[in-house]
Design a protein around this motif. Sequence first.
Motif, mmCIF file in Angstrom:
data_model
loop_
_atom_site.group_PDB
_atom_site.id
_atom_site.type_symbol
_atom_site.label_atom_id
_atom_site.label_comp_id
_atom_site.label_asym_id
_atom_site.label_seq_id
_atom_site.Cartn_x
_atom_site.Cartn_y
_atom_site.Cartn_z
ATOM 1 N N GLY A 24 0.791 -1.224 0.000
ATOM 2 C CA GLY A 24 0.000 0.000 0.000
ATOM 3 C C GLY A 24 0.823 1.274 0.000
ATOM 4 O O GLY A 24 0.310 2.355 -0.240
ATOM 5 N N SER A 43 2.195 2.849 2.546
ATOM 6 C CA SER A 43 2.252 3.639 3.778
ATOM 7 C C SER A 43 3.054 2.955 4.883
ATOM 8 O O SER A 43 3.473 3.599 5.832
ATOM 9 N N PRO A 74 -3.585 7.236 7.632
ATOM 10 C CA PRO A 74 -4.486 7.356 6.485
ATOM 11 C C PRO A 74 -4.993 8.782 6.338
ATOM 12 O O PRO A 74 -5.183 9.500 7.326
ATOM 13 N N GLU A 75 -5.206 9.195 5.114
ATOM 14 C CA GLU A 75 -5.721 10.548 4.856
ATOM 15 C C GLU A 75 -7.177 10.653 5.280
ATOM 16 O O GLU A 75 -7.589 11.631 5.886
ATOM 17 N N ARG A 88 -3.065 -1.903 11.507
ATOM 18 C CA ARG A 88 -4.447 -1.446 11.296
ATOM 19 C C ARG A 88 -4.638 -0.098 11.969
ATOM 20 O O ARG A 88 -4.132 0.135 13.069
ATOM 21 N N SER A 89 -5.388 0.772 11.332
ATOM 22 C CA SER A 89 -5.768 2.054 11.937
ATOM 23 C C SER A 89 -7.032 1.855 12.746
ATOM 24 O O SER A 89 -7.997 1.242 12.275
ATOM 25 N N GLU A 126 -2.704 -3.195 6.598
ATOM 26 C CA GLU A 126 -1.662 -3.259 5.577
ATOM 27 C C GLU A 126 -0.549 -4.129 6.126
ATOM 28 O O GLU A 126 -0.069 -3.919 7.239
ATOM 29 N N ARG A 169 -8.850 11.099 9.457
ATOM 30 C CA ARG A 169 -7.735 11.424 10.354
ATOM 31 C C ARG A 169 -8.226 12.048 11.662
ATOM 32 O O ARG A 169 -7.625 11.844 12.720
ATOM 33 N N TRP A 206 5.324 4.299 9.361
ATOM 34 C CA TRP A 206 4.101 4.366 8.566
ATOM 35 C C TRP A 206 3.572 5.786 8.502
ATOM 36 O O TRP A 206 3.950 6.650 9.288
ATOM 37 N N ALA A 250 -9.645 0.181 10.080
ATOM 38 C CA ALA A 250 -9.414 0.067 8.644
ATOM 39 C C ALA A 250 -8.804 -1.295 8.330
ATOM 40 O O ALA A 250 -8.349 -2.006 9.224
#
Length: 196
Positions: free
Chosen positions: A59, A61, A79-80, A132-133, A144, A83, A76, A141
């Motif tokens: 990904g 990031s 994520p945009e 993970r976020s 990755e 946020r 990392w 999320a």
Amino acid sequence: MIAWLLAPLLLGLCGRGSPEELCPYRVSGEGAGGGLCFRTSASDFACERRACRPVHGPGGSLRANVLRNGSVLLQWRPPEAGRAALRGFALNCSWSGAHARFRCDSVQLGASCRDYLLAGVHPGPRYRVCLRSLYGNGSSAAAECLDFRAEPAGLPDIVIAMTAVGGAICVMLVIICLLVAYITENLMQPAPAPRA
């Protein structure tokens, strides 16, 4: 859970850096205490070619900086999207043995965290790290993931030393062969033929 809510207040009281520089995290797993800890972010880290090998996630990031000292610095970008609702990250690690897959410690990191140092990485096995976020409403999320393999410490030095020793032995053998050829051609006179 209360410690996570008080993390911004604790960060302000530490006096070792601003809340953006300090990273609250909690390690859970075998042998881990599970208490809230703080570390300073390594935002100015640069992966130098001689001592580090970067591995990028698909990904883009997540990145693993595989260091020659047996540790890996994971970095990392958040994520945009979403946020403002971001509450932290969940990091999971596992490595594959000969017949089974083993889990590393799982880590929960605060929203200000942008890196984590994975120490004590064994050379040889393939590691898989997933990030993970986590968001305030309890959602998360998609993770990755990336795979990497640590190099045995000092392997390039051993290869360089063996190459140097092998080269020196080859040079010595060439010199010995040239000396033997010189002696047989120039110093050893053929015996005179007997007279009839």
